[in-house]
Design an enzyme around this catalytic site. Structure first.
Site, short mmCIF file in Angstrom:
data_model
loop_
_atom_site.label_atom_id
_atom_site.label_comp_id
_atom_site.label_asym_id
_atom_site.label_seq_id
_atom_site.Cartn_x
_atom_site.Cartn_y
_atom_site.Cartn_z
N HIS A 190 0.84 -0.13 -13.23
CA HIS A 190 1.58 -1.37 -13.50
C HIS A 190 3.08 -1.07 -13.59
O HIS A 190 3.47 -0.11 -14.25
CB HIS A 190 1.08 -2.03 -14.79
CG HIS A 190 1.69 -3.36 -15.03
ND1 HIS A 190 1.33 -4.48 -14.32
CD2 HIS A 190 2.70 -3.74 -15.85
CE1 HIS A 190 2.06 -5.51 -14.71
NE2 HIS A 190 2.90 -5.08 -15.64
N ASN A 216 -5.44 1.59 -13.67
CA ASN A 216 -4.53 0.63 -13.02
C ASN A 216 -3.10 1.11 -13.16
O ASN A 216 -2.73 1.71 -14.17
CB ASN A 216 -4.66 -0.74 -13.70
CG ASN A 216 -3.73 -1.79 -13.09
OD1 ASN A 216 -3.65 -1.92 -11.86
ND2 ASN A 216 -3.01 -2.52 -13.93
N LYS A 246 -16.45 -14.31 -8.46
CA LYS A 246 -16.03 -12.91 -8.62
C LYS A 246 -17.25 -11.99 -8.73
O LYS A 246 -17.28 -10.90 -8.16
CB LYS A 246 -15.16 -12.79 -9.87
CG LYS A 246 -14.47 -11.44 -10.03
CD LYS A 246 -13.78 -11.28 -11.37
CE LYS A 246 -12.59 -12.16 -11.55
NZ LYS A 246 -11.33 -11.52 -11.14
N GLY A 282 0.79 -1.25 0.00
CA GLY A 282 0.00 0.00 0.00
C GLY A 282 0.81 1.28 0.00
O GLY A 282 0.30 2.33 0.40
N SER A 283 2.06 1.24 -0.51
CA SER A 283 2.82 2.50 -0.54
C SER A 283 2.17 3.49 -1.50
O SER A 283 2.17 4.70 -1.25
CB SER A 283 4.29 2.25 -0.92
OG SER A 283 4.43 1.94 -2.29
N ASN A 284 1.61 3.00 -2.60
CA ASN A 284 0.93 3.92 -3.53
C ASN A 284 -0.35 4.48 -2.92
O ASN A 284 -0.66 5.66 -3.09
CB ASN A 284 0.65 3.21 -4.86
CG ASN A 284 1.90 3.12 -5.71
OD1 ASN A 284 2.31 4.08 -6.35
ND2 ASN A 284 2.53 1.94 -5.70
N MET A 329 -4.11 -7.20 -7.04
CA MET A 329 -3.58 -8.28 -7.86
C MET A 329 -4.69 -9.24 -8.32
O MET A 329 -4.64 -10.44 -8.09
CB MET A 329 -2.50 -9.04 -7.08
CG MET A 329 -1.39 -8.14 -6.58
SD MET A 329 -0.63 -7.10 -7.86
CE MET A 329 0.48 -8.27 -8.60
N ARG A 330 -5.66 -8.66 -9.02
CA ARG A 330 -6.82 -9.44 -9.42
C ARG A 330 -7.39 -8.83 -10.70
O ARG A 330 -7.40 -7.60 -10.82
CB ARG A 330 -7.85 -9.29 -8.30
CG ARG A 330 -8.71 -10.42 -8.04
CD ARG A 330 -9.44 -10.23 -6.72
NE ARG A 330 -8.75 -10.91 -5.65
CZ ARG A 330 -8.74 -12.22 -5.48
NH1 ARG A 330 -9.42 -12.99 -6.29
NH2 ARG A 330 -8.06 -12.76 -4.50
N LEU A 331 -7.87 -9.69 -11.60
CA LEU A 331 -8.51 -9.16 -12.81
C LEU A 331 -9.89 -8.61 -12.45
O LEU A 331 -10.61 -9.20 -11.65
CB LEU A 331 -8.71 -10.27 -13.83
CG LEU A 331 -7.56 -10.57 -14.79
CD1 LEU A 331 -7.93 -11.75 -15.68
CD2 LEU A 331 -7.23 -9.36 -15.64
#
Ligand code: GAR
Length: 202
Positions: free
Chosen positions: A110, A108, A66, A12-14, A91-93
């Site tokens: 990346h 997102n 989902k 969670g740094s972002n 980390m999930r679609l």
């Protein structure tokens, strides 16, 4: 006030960098109103508690599929009046339920220059491939794995002797800067997408 939800699965740094930017004047008119986390033990939950950000943490295994957990997520987003979703280490679609409700309003982050090195461990993939330049991408989310229209990219040089940790540290610094810039532009309505092509308005 533009209300953001940040989705994260790990450190969670972002997430913390975005919250700080909303509080120190770098993102005027923007508020992080919700953290969504799919890992009950992730450190990002502690960061959110410390920063006083409302959090919805769930265990995907507790849901049938989902679509079922995304239906609950969409309810939470609507209840908090969220207008922009930022995936920062989620980390999930994203599936059809969330996309159906928020397509065009989900971005997102990346850690590579897409379309290179999609999916997990993009930093390790870049090191193993031997590229001399990698970087950071922010893109709109579609149904694919890191395939949506690219909003912004910045390069990061790979140095001789880099380890996954040393390269990740420099990539994270660039991420914290680029993600905040993009959120600021989106909040001001300065980003326009036309199919795959995304441009910045003056
Ligand atoms: C970031 O490097 C982000 O780009 C990456 O996860 C890290 C999260 O760091 N995302 C992906 O790999 C998505 N495919 P953080 O939890 O410290 O913000």
């Amino acid at each position: 006030m533009k209300k953001l939800a940040v989705f994260a699965s790990g450190n969670g740094s972002n997430f913390a960098a975005i919250v700080e930017a909303t509080r120190d004047g770098r993102l005027p008119g923007v508020e992080v109103a919700l953290l969504i986390c799919d890992k009950p033990n992730a450190y990002v939950n502690e960061r959110a508690a410390h920063l006083g950000i409302p959090t919805f943490t769930f265990d995907p295994k507790a849901f049938a599929d989902k679509a079922a957990f995304e239906a609950v997520i969409v309810e939470k987003l609507q209840a908090h009046d969220i207008s922009l979703v930022v995936l920062a280490g989620y980390m999930r679609l994203v599936g059809t339920v969330l996309l159906g409700a928020y397509e065009g309003r989900i971005i997102n982050l990346h850690p590579s220059l897409l379309p290179a090195f999609t999916g997990k461990d993009a930093i390790g993939q870049a090191l193993a491939y031997g590229v001399k330049v990698t970087g950071v991408t922010v893109h709109f989310v579609d149904a694919g794995l890191d395939t949506g229209p690219i909003i912004a990219q910045l390069p990061v040089a790979v140095e001789q002797g880099d380890t996954a940790d040393s390269l990740a540290a420099r990539i994270h610094q660039v991420e914290h800067q680029l993600l905040i810039e993009v959120i600021g532009k989106l909040a001001k309505g300065k980003i326009e997408a036309n199919g795959r092509l995304v441009r910045e308005l003056a």
